[in-house]
Structure formats: C-alpha cells, structure tokens
Write an enzyme that holds these catalytic residues in place. Structure first.
Site, PDB file in Angstrom:
ATOM      1  N   HIS A 189       0.833  -1.209   0.000  1.00  0.00           N
ATOM      2  CA  HIS A 189       0.000   0.000   0.000  1.00  0.00           C
ATOM      3  C   HIS A 189       0.860   1.248   0.000  1.00  0.00           C
ATOM      4  O   HIS A 189       0.523   2.256  -0.607  1.00  0.00           O
ATOM      5  CB  HIS A 189      -0.903   0.023   1.223  1.00  0.00           C
ATOM      6  CG  HIS A 189      -1.946  -1.030   1.172  1.00  0.00           C
ATOM      7  ND1 HIS A 189      -2.551  -1.395  -0.005  1.00  0.00           N
ATOM      8  CD2 HIS A 189      -2.487  -1.807   2.134  1.00  0.00           C
ATOM      9  CE1 HIS A 189      -3.417  -2.355   0.242  1.00  0.00           C
ATOM     10  NE2 HIS A 189      -3.387  -2.631   1.527  1.00  0.00           N
ATOM     11  N   ARG A 296      -4.295  -5.113 -15.378  1.00  0.00           N
ATOM     12  CA  ARG A 296      -4.202  -6.355 -14.599  1.00  0.00           C
ATOM     13  C   ARG A 296      -5.531  -6.551 -13.858  1.00  0.00           C
ATOM     14  O   ARG A 296      -5.982  -5.633 -13.166  1.00  0.00           O
ATOM     15  CB  ARG A 296      -3.055  -6.264 -13.589  1.00  0.00           C
ATOM     16  CG  ARG A 296      -1.662  -6.232 -14.209  1.00  0.00           C
ATOM     17  CD  ARG A 296      -0.608  -6.167 -13.099  1.00  0.00           C
ATOM     18  NE  ARG A 296       0.745  -6.410 -13.572  1.00  0.00           N
ATOM     19  CZ  ARG A 296       1.634  -5.447 -13.819  1.00  0.00           C
ATOM     20  NH1 ARG A 296       1.308  -4.178 -13.663  1.00  0.00           N
ATOM     21  NH2 ARG A 296       2.852  -5.760 -14.230  1.00  0.00           N
ATOM     22  N   ARG A 330      -6.053  -7.877 -19.488  1.00  0.00           N
ATOM     23  CA  ARG A 330      -5.499  -9.232 -19.381  1.00  0.00           C
ATOM     24  C   ARG A 330      -6.422 -10.105 -18.542  1.00  0.00           C
ATOM     25  O   ARG A 330      -6.935  -9.661 -17.507  1.00  0.00           O
ATOM     26  CB  ARG A 330      -4.116  -9.158 -18.726  1.00  0.00           C
ATOM     27  CG  ARG A 330      -3.406 -10.490 -18.689  1.00  0.00           C
ATOM     28  CD  ARG A 330      -2.006 -10.345 -18.149  1.00  0.00           C
ATOM     29  NE  ARG A 330      -2.015 -10.033 -16.727  1.00  0.00           N
ATOM     30  CZ  ARG A 330      -0.911  -9.795 -16.024  1.00  0.00           C
ATOM     31  NH1 ARG A 330       0.267  -9.811 -16.606  1.00  0.00           N
ATOM     32  NH2 ARG A 330      -0.970  -9.543 -14.751  1.00  0.00           N
ATOM     33  N   GLU A 429       5.922 -14.743 -22.143  1.00  0.00           N
ATOM     34  CA  GLU A 429       6.658 -14.655 -20.881  1.00  0.00           C
ATOM     35  C   GLU A 429       7.173 -16.011 -20.398  1.00  0.00           C
ATOM     36  O   GLU A 429       7.685 -16.118 -19.293  1.00  0.00           O
ATOM     37  CB  GLU A 429       5.821 -13.966 -19.800  1.00  0.00           C
ATOM     38  CG  GLU A 429       4.418 -14.476 -19.647  1.00  0.00           C
ATOM     39  CD  GLU A 429       3.555 -13.643 -18.688  1.00  0.00           C
ATOM     40  OE1 GLU A 429       4.069 -12.758 -18.000  1.00  0.00           O
ATOM     41  OE2 GLU A 429       2.338 -13.914 -18.649  1.00  0.00           O
ATOM     42  N   ASN A 452       9.023  -9.151 -17.083  1.00  0.00           N
ATOM     43  CA  ASN A 452       9.250  -9.495 -15.667  1.00  0.00           C
ATOM     44  C   ASN A 452       9.321 -11.009 -15.504  1.00  0.00           C
ATOM     45  O   ASN A 452      10.270 -11.550 -14.942  1.00  0.00           O
ATOM     46  CB  ASN A 452       8.114  -8.973 -14.769  1.00  0.00           C
ATOM     47  CG  ASN A 452       7.879  -7.484 -14.924  1.00  0.00           C
ATOM     48  OD1 ASN A 452       8.726  -6.788 -15.446  1.00  0.00           O
ATOM     49  ND2 ASN A 452       6.738  -7.007 -14.484  1.00  0.00           N
ATOM     50  N   ASP A 453       8.283 -11.676 -15.996  1.00  0.00           N
ATOM     51  CA  ASP A 453       8.280 -13.137 -15.876  1.00  0.00           C
ATOM     52  C   ASP A 453       9.269 -13.776 -16.841  1.00  0.00           C
ATOM     53  O   ASP A 453       9.952 -14.728 -16.489  1.00  0.00           O
ATOM     54  CB  ASP A 453       6.877 -13.686 -16.144  1.00  0.00           C
ATOM     55  CG  ASP A 453       6.029 -13.637 -14.896  1.00  0.00           C
ATOM     56  OD1 ASP A 453       6.553 -13.972 -13.824  1.00  0.00           O
ATOM     57  OD2 ASP A 453       4.858 -13.234 -14.980  1.00  0.00           O
ATOM     58  N   ARG A 463      11.826 -15.350  -8.319  1.00  0.00           N
ATOM     59  CA  ARG A 463      11.764 -13.902  -8.133  1.00  0.00           C
ATOM     60  C   ARG A 463      12.056 -13.474  -6.691  1.00  0.00           C
ATOM     61  O   ARG A 463      12.509 -12.380  -6.433  1.00  0.00           O
ATOM     62  CB  ARG A 463      10.350 -13.406  -8.427  1.00  0.00           C
ATOM     63  CG  ARG A 463      10.080 -13.000  -9.836  1.00  0.00           C
ATOM     64  CD  ARG A 463       8.715 -12.338  -9.851  1.00  0.00           C
ATOM     65  NE  ARG A 463       8.240 -12.163 -11.203  1.00  0.00           N
ATOM     66  CZ  ARG A 463       7.125 -11.531 -11.524  1.00  0.00           C
ATOM     67  NH1 ARG A 463       6.370 -11.022 -10.591  1.00  0.00           N
ATOM     68  NH2 ARG A 463       6.760 -11.402 -12.764  1.00  0.00           N
ATOM     69  N   CYS A 500       5.313  -4.934 -21.962  1.00  0.00           N
ATOM     70  CA  CYS A 500       4.632  -4.321 -20.811  1.00  0.00           C
ATOM     71  C   CYS A 500       5.280  -4.637 -19.466  1.00  0.00           C
ATOM     72  O   CYS A 500       4.738  -4.286 -18.430  1.00  0.00           O
ATOM     73  CB  CYS A 500       3.162  -4.714 -20.798  1.00  0.00           C
ATOM     74  SG  CYS A 500       2.888  -6.475 -20.621  1.00  0.00           S
TER      75      CYS A 500
HETATM   76  C1  PEP Z   1       5.404  -9.398 -16.836  1.00  0.00           C
HETATM   77  O1  PEP Z   1       5.545 -10.556 -16.429  1.00  0.00           O
HETATM   78  O2  PEP Z   1       6.316  -8.742 -17.373  1.00  0.00           O
HETATM   79  C2  PEP Z   1       4.113  -8.708 -16.700  1.00  0.00           C
HETATM   80  C3  PEP Z   1       3.890  -7.542 -17.225  1.00  0.00           C
HETATM   81  O3  PEP Z   1       3.168  -9.335 -15.946  1.00  0.00           O
HETATM   82  P1  PEP Z   1       3.135  -9.335 -14.343  1.00  0.00           P
HETATM   83  O4  PEP Z   1       4.210  -8.391 -13.863  1.00  0.00           O
HETATM   84  O5  PEP Z   1       1.750  -8.903 -13.984  1.00  0.00           O
HETATM   85  O6  PEP Z   1       3.404 -10.760 -14.031  1.00  0.00           O
HETATM   86 MG    MG Z   2       3.804 -11.751 -15.984  1.00  0.00          MG
END
Ligand code: PEP
Ligand code: MG
Length: 587
Positions: A189, A296, A330, A429, A452-453, A463, A500
């Site tokens: 938060h 999201r 998504r 991803e 990210n993934d 992660r 993204c």
């Molecule tokens: C990602 O994995 O890059 C992505 C945008 O999705 P999230 O961060 O919601 O897993």
């Molecule tokens: Mg992702």
C-alpha cells in the site's frame, strides 16, 4: 541524531527533504505474566482496544478525499481484520492458555499471521502481511494507552514499519512530502499510495527504526534509493538542487506528454499505461498515454468472495470507457496460491511453475467464462482487446478462442449486447512461448512481452530468492535474443508487438527494444511522460545499429557501457532522473 546514510528500494520516484515523523512505533511488548483472575480483564482490554481501533479506522474512512476513494476499500478491509476470529479468538485463547498480558499475546498472533502471508508466493498476498502488521500496531498502540494523534507540521516524511491508507487520513495529506518504511514491496500500500499521491517513497530501508528519531531532518531520494538522516549542509544543498532540477524535468516532461512519441528520425512508438484499478483509467490522458497496454485484473479476485459477472462488467466498462485509446485487458493471472484461502482448491509445492495464469483459468472454466462474458459485454463500449497470460502452448490459445466463441453465442442467444469480435493477444513470458512465437503468431492478433516473468523463467530464477537475484539481468544474451525473436516472429505475421514488463520503463530496455523494432511500450503512469521524452530524443536507426551490436556480443558489461554511452549522449544529466534496474538503481 548523527548523520546516517541508509539505503532502500525506490517504489515511487522523486526527491524530498523534510522532517521525519514516525507512526506506530510501540516497542515490542514485554511478556507480562498474569494470574488466572486477570485473564478476563486482559481479554476485555483487548476487545476495548479493538473497538477503539475500529472506530479510528471508520473515522479515517470518512476522511478519505474524493480523489483517493479507492482507499476506502483498503481501510474497510482493515476494519474487517479487527473482527477476524483468527486474530481476536486466537489472542484471547493465548491470554488464557499462557496467562500473559494482552499486548504480548496480540503481538505473537500478529507475527504468526504475518509469517503465513509473507511465505506466500504471490507478491500481492505477501504484501497483505503488512495490513495485518499495521492493524496490529494500531491495536498495540491502543493497548498501551497511546493515541495516533499527530502534531501538525509541514514537509512531513512519514516513517514506519509500514504505512496504510488509514494512517495518511489522520494527517493533512498536503503536508506529506515522502514516505519511508522498513517493510513493503512494489505492490505494498505504501508504494501504491505514494505513486497515487505523486510523492517519493522508499521501502525496505534497513536500520530505519534505529537510525532515526521523530523530528530528525531527513532527505529521501526515490531515484537513487538513498535516505539521509540528519544530513550535512552539503547534502542538503546537493539534494535541494537535485530536487529542483528533477521537478523542473518532471514538469517539462508532463507539459509535453500529450505530444506523440516520435523518434528524431520520425518513427512513431506507442506509449501506453499499465494499470490495475479502474479509477486510474480516467487520469491517463493527463500523462499522455496512447491507451492502456496492460490492465491487470487480479485485484477483484483477491477478496474473500469471488466477484460476480456484473461486478466485473462494471469494472471493465469503466476501464474501456475511460481509456484514452484502446484498453488491453489481461485475463486473470493468478494461481491457487494467489486466491484467498477460501477459494484455494489446493496448495501447490511450486506455484510459480504450477497452475497459474491461463492454466488456472482453463481449469476453472466457470470463473473464466464469467470473466470472458464481462469482457465481451464491455467490448461493446469502446476499443477493447483481450490479453492471455502465461501462454506456453498453441492449444491454450485455441481453447480460449473456442470458449470465446461459446460465450459469444450464449450472449447472443440471451440477447445481451456485446462485442463479437475482440482482438486476442498473447503474453510472451515463458521460454516455451518464445520458441514457438512463429506458430503462436498465426493464432492470435498481437503479442505483448512480459519481461518481468520472461527474465525469471528464462534464467530459471525464483523472483523472491535474493541469492539468485544477480542473474535477473535483462542484458543477458538469452533475454536479448528472446526479445529479438519475439519481435521478428510477430512482425513476420503482421502482428503488432508491445512490451509491458518493467523493462519498458528502463531507459536501457527502451533503447534496445526500439532498436529491435518494438511497436509500443506499456509502462506505469508515473514513468510515462519521461519515457515519451526519452523516445523523442532517440534516433531509431542508431538504436537499431546499437541493438545489432548488442545481439552479436556476449560481453554484458561492454554492452551496458555502449547503451549507457548512447543514453548519456542523448539525455545528459537527465539520465539520472530515470530509474534503471539494468544499472541497479538510477541510470
Ligand atoms: C510481466 O511478467 O512482465 C508482466 C507484465 O506481468 P506481471 O508483472 O503482472 O506478471
Ligand atoms: Mg507476468
């Protein structure tokens, strides 16, 4: 206090100078022994403290200003927590069983509950441990007879273990310049609040509670991750200048945010926003977003009860209607571990590699159909695209297409207005998806790279495991080659390719992906004007040449150096106003 230099994780950019103000800093209570005749009184004291905290929170809820209405929900969840039997009954039982004071018993129960949440794989749920901790701290304060009354003051830098929206409502919001906490993460938060209030924030600041005292002067640097307690005159001068320069840069970037992001050689790049709450959509035109590149949908599913189709429809309708262009929504990207316990069908030993994303929704088709119905209905109200997370096979995409067809027919038969033809995109991803992009490209309408993934699945790293965090480098050749492969495969089939993940707001990622031909980038709204500004300074041809050199190289430091050189050349001192995970902090 003596001057101290602490470090933290920046979660909201900017620089602030002010006076530190601690919230809820009750020391850990003593294990006070009681006699059996005192049990009843201790339990009663706990109930009274809970009632008082409930009342404080309700009052805080009424003070939530119009533009921060979404925080009512968060505070309301905290009110519910004060009535949660897991918290109340367990504490009363502990008082009776161990014959200990209410404060100590409460602290034990809160610590245990926090541990349960902290061990969850999903970052959203992990961060909810902080809600429990914050409510616990409020109750402890009450038990000790303290109130949370705050003296008026200007230029407040709030500090605590963690901060919740209710804490802010007790204060004059306009006097808060920044936030620092010992706990928290990107989705805590604290982070969400600070970004919403456009003030800098740092979380995970080690030694914060021992190095600083209430009323100390402090500087927080939400670009570089620094916290200076009792700064020297030199520090103050340096950071005042930097804060002024950063503000001027931000104002300039915001003033030009509505200009298109065209490179110096006239290549147009779409810059869209990543958001997760519906109310954020209407603010996007101010930051110059060309649309929503990633909405999201997880939040609605993290409550105790599953959302109804009508609730989802209302949410998506707001997003689609308020979006400044197309809204890419998504489908639910969570697994069994991401839902509340009431909804958990089973526990998986390794949820990151388990039934998450599209795997989960295809296994829970009632839930998925409700979401798809809500999406198709909202699709009638504006430009909507559907994006599928965690795709690793072509069959998954085909199954979704079949489901969409069925849902479409069902809505038609029931005379429910909806859009029949909604573009369908795939998140790339997983390594499997990267290797079959040529086939996937024939099954869908667009690609979106989830860096990210992608980085953590490509590098086989968890992660949340700091021991292997060093491997999460976007400049690793495996990542660079994958990006190129995805973009080229998409283009060969005439698809637009967007990115993204966080790499889209990293200046290094922007240069390289632009050089590989990415069509659009989707970033958090607070970074959007800055990213457009950067793109307008870049030469696409030069980026292509640089990306080609990087693709041919195995020398990661040399590649970073080359990209850094280009960025220095085009941005100069402005580069230090942008954050870069590739460079491990600010660029
Ligand atoms: C990602 O994995 O890059 C992505 C945008 O999705 P999230 O961060 O919601 O897993
Ligand atoms: Mg992702």
């Amino acid at each position: 206090m003596a001057r101290a230099h602490l470090y933290g994780t920046p979660v909201s950019p900017g620089i602030a100078l002010g006076t530190i103000h601690f919230l809820h800093t009750e020391p850990v209570p003593d294990k006070r022994r009681i006699v059996p005749s005192e049990v009843e009184a201790e339990q009663q004291a706990l109930r009274q403290a809970l009632e008082a905290v409930r009342e404080d929170l309700r009052q805080a809820m009424n003070k939530v200003p119009e533009d921060l209405q979404e925080y009512r929900e968060i505070i309301s969840a905290q009110v519910e927590m004060t009535q949660d039997p897991k918290l109340v009954d367990s504490t009363c039982q502990l008082i009776a069983r161990e014959q200990v004071g209410a404060a100590w018993a409460l602290n034990c129960v809160v610590t245990q509950l926090c541990e349960v949440f902290r061990n969850m794989d999903d970052p959203y749920l992990r961060d909810r441990a902080q809600d429990i901790r914050v409510v616990g701290m409020r109750i402890l304060n009450r038990l000790s007879g303290a109130t949370d009354a705050v003296q008026a003051g200007d230029n407040l830098i709030l500090a605590s273990e963690d901060i919740s929206p209710a804490d802010i409502m007790d204060l004059d919001v306009h006097s808060i310049r920044g936030i620092v906490t010992r706990e928290g993460g990107l989705t805590s938060h604290t982070a969400i609040l600070a970004r919403g209030m456009h003030i800098p924030a740092l979380v995970c600041v080690t030694n914060l509670l021992v190095a600083a005292r209430d009323g100390d002067k402090v500087i927080i640097d939400g670009l570089g991750g620094n916290v200076l307690i009792s700064p020297s005159e030199e520090d103050t001068l340096h950071y005042s200048r930097r804060a002024t320069a950063y503000s001027a840069w931000q104002v300039a970037a915001r003033n030009t945010a509505h200009w298109p992001a065209d490179t110096t050689d006239a290549l147009r790049v779409g810059v869209l926003a990543n958001i997760e709450r519906p109310h954020e959509a209407r603010e996007l035109s101010q930051v110059g977003a060309d649309g929503i590149g990633l909405y999201r949908t997880e939040f609605a599913f993290l409550r105790e009860t599953l959302p109804t189709e009508e609730e989802l429809y209302a949410e998506y309708a707001t997003v689609v209607q308020d979006a400044p262009g197309r809204a890419i929504i998504r489908t639910l990207d969570c697994g069994a571990d991401k839902l509340t316990r009431a909804q958990q069908a089973f526990k998986e030993p390794n949820p990151a590699l388990g039934l998450r994303g599209i795997r989960f929704t295809l296994h829970h088709q009632d839930l998925f159909r409700a979401q798809l119905r809500a999406l198709l209905r909202a699709g009638r109200l504006g430009k909507l695209s559907i994006l599928l997370p965690m795709i690793s096979t072509v069959e998954e995409v085909r199954s979704v297409r079949r489901l969409i067809q069925e849902v479409d027919q069902e809505l038609t038969m029931r005379n429910v207005p909806h859009a029949s033809r909604v573009p369908l995109g795939v998140m790339i991803e997983t390594p499997a998806a990267v290797l079959i992009t040529d086939v996937l490209a024939r099954e869908c309408d667009f690609f979106s790279i989830g860096s990210n993934d992608l980085i953590h699945y490509l590098m086989a790293i968890d992660r949340n495991n700091r021991h292997v965090a060093y491997l999460g480098d976007a400049m690793h050749p495996a990542v660079i080659r994958s990006l190129k492969r995805i973009i080229d495969s998409g283009h060969r089939e005439g698809l637009s390719v967007s990115a993204c993940g966080e790499l889209s707001s990293d200046p290094f990622g922007v240069v390289l992906m632009l050089g590989m031909g990415i069509d659009s980038l989707s970033v958090s709204p607070s970074f959007l004007p800055g990213i457009k500004h950067l793109i307008r300074k870049l030469d696409a041809q030069a980026c292509t040449e640089l990306a080609t050199q990087v693709l041919l190289s195995m020398d990661i430091p040399a590649c970073k150096h080359m990209v850094n050189e280009m960025l220095q050349k085009v941005l100069g001192h402005e580069l230090s106003f942008m954050t870069s995970a590739v460079m491990g902090g600010h660029a």
